[in-house]
Design an enzyme around this catalytic site. Sequence first.
Site, mmCIF file in Angstrom:
data_model
loop_
_atom_site.group_PDB
_atom_site.id
_atom_site.type_symbol
_atom_site.label_atom_id
_atom_site.label_comp_id
_atom_site.label_asym_id
_atom_site.label_seq_id
_atom_site.Cartn_x
_atom_site.Cartn_y
_atom_site.Cartn_z
ATOM 1 N N HIS A 73 -4.494 -1.777 -3.599
ATOM 2 C CA HIS A 73 -4.804 -3.181 -3.842
ATOM 3 C C HIS A 73 -3.624 -3.869 -4.526
ATOM 4 O O HIS A 73 -2.781 -3.214 -5.143
ATOM 5 C CB HIS A 73 -6.071 -3.304 -4.692
ATOM 6 C CG HIS A 73 -7.290 -2.726 -4.035
ATOM 7 N ND1 HIS A 73 -8.322 -3.506 -3.561
ATOM 8 C CD2 HIS A 73 -7.639 -1.436 -3.755
ATOM 9 C CE1 HIS A 73 -9.252 -2.727 -3.022
ATOM 10 N NE2 HIS A 73 -8.858 -1.459 -3.134
ATOM 11 N N SER B 126 -0.342 10.947 -2.163
ATOM 12 C CA SER B 126 0.395 9.710 -2.357
ATOM 13 C C SER B 126 0.758 9.460 -3.805
ATOM 14 O O SER B 126 0.186 10.033 -4.723
ATOM 15 C CB SER B 126 -0.453 8.544 -1.869
ATOM 16 O OG SER B 126 -1.782 8.699 -2.313
ATOM 17 N N ASP C 25 -6.559 3.999 -7.939
ATOM 18 C CA ASP C 25 -7.059 5.011 -8.863
ATOM 19 C C ASP C 25 -5.970 6.073 -8.970
ATOM 20 O O ASP C 25 -5.357 6.440 -7.956
ATOM 21 C CB ASP C 25 -8.319 5.691 -8.307
ATOM 22 C CG ASP C 25 -9.557 4.816 -8.401
ATOM 23 O OD1 ASP C 25 -9.433 3.633 -8.770
ATOM 24 O OD2 ASP C 25 -10.652 5.322 -8.082
#
Length: 277
Positions: free
Chosen positions: A152, A236, A96
């Site tokens: 992911h 991040s 996201d």
Amino acid sequence: MGSEKEEILIMLKYFYRFLIDLTNNLYISSIVRAYTTSKISKRLIPSFIKVFKINESEIEKNINDYKSLHDFFIRTLKKDARQIDEDSTTVISPVDGFVEDLGTITEEKNILVKGQLFSIRKMLGNDQAFEKYIDGVFMIIYLSPKDYHRIHSPVSGQVISQWDLGGKSYPVNKWGLKYGKSPLSENYRKISEIECNGVHVVLAKVGALFINSVTLTHENEFLEKGEEIGYFSFGSTVILLFEKDSFKANGNIKNKSIKMGQKIGVLVQNLLNNMIE
């Protein structure tokens, strides 16, 4: 007037860097880590949710079940909270976040973000690996505190190499990108190179202020698209690199928020293979 404004900006830039250098050290980082992983920090979770307007309905566990703020920050989601684009030709967002920039990797080895030049070659720390990506596509995805911080795989493929670089970490938000010391190419980063049907993709996980931790959770070298591979601890950015003529990005995602599993483009080779079949 113009020169005064420039002087103020220069002073602000160096002052900002001074503050980061002052606070971003092993001792301070240890204090931050100790507090955010302690039971005491659990009290901050409700206000953290409120301030960052986090969607509680998609969180896997009950809020009271989280042991600390850090435990909540690296939370997992309910199985149906994110939809993985299953088309074999597509590349999905690994996280996201917000697509901060998208463009072509030039031979000059630099990309311009928020008025600063960042070296992709330096970010990779591997000249031989960099050569494969000249004239290819880069994508920078910034994760804010409100975002789901699990990472992911953007494609199905084999992890052919993986390495760590960097030490200190500047913020990677808009202020860090504008005034920091080349955070995208200097910060602590963990880089994975994935091969998908002969096409190579770089997935660089860049740490941010205070806590550099990027924890990998996958055990196998082969990754399925959408499979969890790790998570960030507090702050991040993800940088994706694609080889020349191997990837076509969606035209409407730059400067947009995206969700993990959402289609961000297609791998050209996979698209051609499907057409031949």
